[in-house]
Design an enzyme around this catalytic site. Structure first.
Site, PDB file in Angstrom:
ATOM      1  N   GLU A 190      36.337  36.347  46.684  1.00 26.01           N
ATOM      2  CA  GLU A 190      36.381  34.890  46.608  1.00 26.01           C
ATOM      3  C   GLU A 190      37.101  34.364  45.366  1.00 26.01           C
ATOM      4  OE1 GLU A 190      32.790  32.821  47.529  1.00 26.01           O
ATOM      5  OE2 GLU A 190      32.271  34.193  49.159  1.00 26.01           O
ATOM      6  N   SER A 200      30.741  22.915  45.709  1.00 25.13           N
ATOM      7  CA  SER A 200      29.467  22.192  45.839  1.00 25.13           C
ATOM      8  C   SER A 200      28.954  21.744  44.473  1.00 25.13           C
ATOM      9  CB  SER A 200      28.417  23.092  46.493  1.00 25.13           C
ATOM     10  OG  SER A 200      28.034  24.126  45.589  1.00 25.13           O
ATOM     11  N   GLU A 257      31.436  38.418  46.509  1.00 21.65           N
ATOM     12  CA  GLU A 257      31.128  37.360  45.550  1.00 21.65           C
ATOM     13  C   GLU A 257      31.924  37.469  44.250  1.00 21.65           C
ATOM     14  OE1 GLU A 257      29.474  34.686  46.115  1.00 21.65           O
ATOM     15  OE2 GLU A 257      28.983  35.346  48.141  1.00 21.65           O
ATOM     16  N   GLU A 315      59.065  49.348  28.137  1.00 22.52           N
ATOM     17  CA  GLU A 315      59.026  50.606  27.394  1.00 22.52           C
ATOM     18  C   GLU A 315      60.279  51.453  27.594  1.00 22.52           C
ATOM     19  OE1 GLU A 315      56.836  51.307  31.305  1.00 22.52           O
ATOM     20  OE2 GLU A 315      57.003  49.713  29.812  1.00 22.52           O
ATOM     21  N   HIS A 330      62.054  39.056  29.539  1.00 19.59           N
ATOM     22  CA  HIS A 330      60.876  39.012  28.666  1.00 19.59           C
ATOM     23  C   HIS A 330      61.367  39.334  27.268  1.00 19.59           C
ATOM     24  CE1 HIS A 330      56.919  39.448  27.056  1.00 19.59           C
ATOM     25  NE2 HIS A 330      56.830  40.762  27.169  1.00 19.59           N
TER      26      HIS A 330
END
Length: 337
Positions: A229, A250, A225, A82, A106
């Protein structure tokens, strides 16, 4: 798609030139220091203030931007998107010599026409695919962050070689330099930030946290949670892809992933993503952001303040205080970079 490495780059194409880095923020400090340590003649152009002091403390030559641009062969603009157009008009355009190389980290201002260099100016982009603090730390460790390379104007006929040498000197060619164009880099970068990496991720984290707390679970459990994590999962994806992450978790987690994830990110979510992409492609987002800055950022500031006041921030600060190891080897040290 062309990918270049160190063997393809001749750093003499940049080491024999005077390079000015405009800005000393996340990317600016990384580019300037990496170039300096690669033997390039570097000057940092900034306004007097904290960035000036940080650049001097890092052992770099610092000048007001207008003075730093005079006689520069390569000018890399790494100020915030900007701010770039105003800096270009005031300090760069009046002082940029014919045949110089104007570079960007960019493509926003070139692609959306906020900056329009003369036909005598070579224009290229070197965009590291990582934050500046990672660009700096990887270079210091003898490695590098992959970079994108694009050429917009090439009156001298060697802009690709100069851009590739620049990318090599900041460490990019150690990992690989991918050839692209300003449109592709700009539009995909904005989309990734808005829909996935920043906007999508932070909104998902906050919504998950709120869902658990509103259902009566403790804020601390919700934080662990839904935020803490995330890094564990993202690191596995970062290192080996989604399949690698699923290999590590798992079977219960995998089943929940493949059966419940699509219920969160639905076909309607993808339709919204497509609308966001169309706003980027049409220039609507760019116009909105330019106008927001011209109005002194009322919406931007209000939404940032709302995010800072979210309960997850207070809970997170308390829980991170229980984990002092998080403060070690931080990529971002605001006192230095």
């Amino acid at each position: 798609m062309n990918i270049f490495y160190e063997k393809d780059a001749n750093q003499q194409n940049i080491s024999k030139k005077k390079v000015t880095i405009v800005g000393f923020g996340s990317q600016g400090h990384a580019h300037a220091l990496n170039l300096h340590e690669s033997g390039v003649n570097v000057v940092v152009g900034v306004r007097p203030g904290s960035s000036w002091r940080k650049a001097e403390a890092a052992g770099l030559k610092v000048m007001p931007t207008a003075d730093a641009v005079k006689d520069a062969d390569v000018v890399m603009i790494l100020a915030p998107d900007e701010s770039q157009a105003a800096i270009y008009e005031k300090d760069i355009a009046p002082n940029l010599k014919d045949g110089a190389y104007l570079a960007f980290g960019h493509g926003f201002n070139i692609h959306f026409g906020q900056i329009q260099p003369t036909e005598k100016t070579n224009v290229f982009m070197v965009a590291p695919k990582g934050p500046g603090h990672l660009v700096r730390s990887e270079y210091s460790n003898g490695s590098g962050v992959p970079c994108l390379l694009a050429v917009h104007q090439d009156p001298s006929g060697d802009t690709t070689k100069v851009g590739l040498a620049y990318a090599s000197a900041i460490g990019g060619a150690r990992a690989g330099v991918i050839q692209t164009n300003f449109r592709e880099e700009t539009e995909t970068d904005l989309f990734g930030e808005q829909a996935v990496l920043c906007g999508g991720l932070t909104s998902l984290i906050q919504a998950g946290y709120e869902t658990l707390v509103e259902a009566g679970y403790s804020p601390e459990m919700a934080y662990f949670e839904c935020l803490h994590e995330v890094k564990l999962i993202v690191d596995l994806i970062y290192q080996g892809g989604i399949a690698n992450m699923r290999y590590s978790i798992s079977t219960t987690a995998k089943y929940g992933d493949v059966t419940r994830g699509p219920r969160v990110v639905t076909a309607e979510t993808k339709k919204t993503m497509k609308r966001i992409l169309s706003e980027i492609q049409s220039g609507r987002f760019a116009r909105e952001w330019v106008l927001e800055n011209q109005a002194n950022r009322p919406v931007y500031n209000a939404l940032l303040k709302k995010g800072e006041d979210h309960p997850i921030e207070e809970v997170g600060q308390k829980l991170r205080g229980m984990m002092p190891w998080l403060q070690k080897d931080k990529l971002v040290d605001q006192s230095k970079n």
